[in-house]
Write an enzyme that holds these catalytic residues in place. Structure first.
Site, short mmCIF file in Angstrom:
data_model
loop_
_atom_site.label_atom_id
_atom_site.label_comp_id
_atom_site.label_asym_id
_atom_site.label_seq_id
_atom_site.Cartn_x
_atom_site.Cartn_y
_atom_site.Cartn_z
CG HIS A 93 51.17 53.04 94.84
ND1 HIS A 93 50.48 53.98 94.52
CD2 HIS A 93 51.33 52.98 96.02
CE1 HIS A 93 50.04 54.30 95.47
NE2 HIS A 93 50.11 54.57 96.67
CD GLU A 163 47.92 50.96 99.07
OE1 GLU A 163 48.20 51.71 100.02
OE2 GLU A 163 48.39 51.25 98.24
#
Ligand code: PGA
Length: 247
Positions: A93, A163
């Site tokens: 992430h 992302e």
């Protein structure tokens, strides 16, 4: 089948709030036919939610995972998650990479997941979109490094989430066309690495400012098997509305 990953980050401030939100997820998941729900709850709460849950419809992910063994203060090693039945972990992430995690660290985290039967949700995404489109290469490198040691003889048990860092926690998600071009490209990289049949079996998600107003358009895109949602996944009304669209 679609996949919804709710990344609750640190938006929940108490275990009792986590339980309240979890009740909503339980209700939604119990009537859903077409969607797998994975909750990446805050580290202190995820295990208790998992242990108290008697159903089968919701799956649990750790927000982070470590390949470190024994002398690693504050880390969450893959073997501990695995021994407690947490079967998924977010890996790579941008909010973890920002703290200094390198592609090489991510590769080792993926390896630790594989060794401990945890499905890594491998997050990739560029910081900015430059005019010469080098962001494609950037994302390919992240993905190829993360999967460099993935056993070629086993079924592929991982999820990829695209992302773009500039769209995480932003006002708007990436544009439909931008998401679609990148997910098609990610699919191509996976097929190159693992062959047609296996490469096509990997779910690819989009994450970055997904909410109840834009989820429809994202779910319609080619090669998008679901969404990874931060803020809106912790807002009850937004979540229910998104679930209605996921079915
Ligand atoms: P956001 O976060 O939906 O709040 O943009 C997504 C993520 O970081 O996973």
């Amino acid at each position: 089948m679609k996949i919804f990953v709710g990344n609750w980050k640190a938006y929940i401030h108490s275990y009792s709030d986590a339980k309240k939100l979890f009740e909503v997820y339980k209700k939604v998941a119990s009537i859903s036919k077409n969607t797998s729900y994975i909750i990446a709850a805050p580290p202190l709460y995820v295990l208790s939610l998992h242990k108290e849950y008697r159903g089968r419809k919701i799956l649990f992910a750790s927000q982070t995972v470590s390949y470190c063994k024994e002398a690693c203060t504050g880390d969450i090693p893959a073997y501990q998650l695995s021994s407690e039945g947490i079967n998924f972990a977010l890996v790579g992430h941008s909010e973890q990479r920002r703290k200094g995690k390198t592609d090489e660290d991510i590769r080792q985290e993926v390896n630790a997941c594989v060794q401990n039967s945890i499905v890594p949700i491998i997050i990739v995404g560029e910081h900015k979109r430059d005019e010469d489109a080098s962001y494609f290469k950037f994302v390919a490198k992240q993905l190829k490094t993360a999967l460099a040691d993935y056993p070629k003889n086993k079924p592929l048990k991982f999820i990829v989430a695209y992302e773009p860092v500039w769209a995480v926690g932003a006002k708007e998600p990436a544009k439909a066309r931008e998401i679609e071009m990148m997910t098609i490209y990610i699919r191509k990289v996976l097929v190159q690495m693992f062959g047609e049949r296996k490469g096509k079996s990997v779910p690819i998600l989009y994450g970055g400012s997904v909410n109840q107003y834009n989820i429809d358009a994202i779910l319609d895109l080619q090669e998008t098997d679901g969404v990874l949602v931060g803020r809106a996944s912790t807002d009850t009304d937004a979540f229910i509305e998104m679930a209605r669209k996921l079915k």
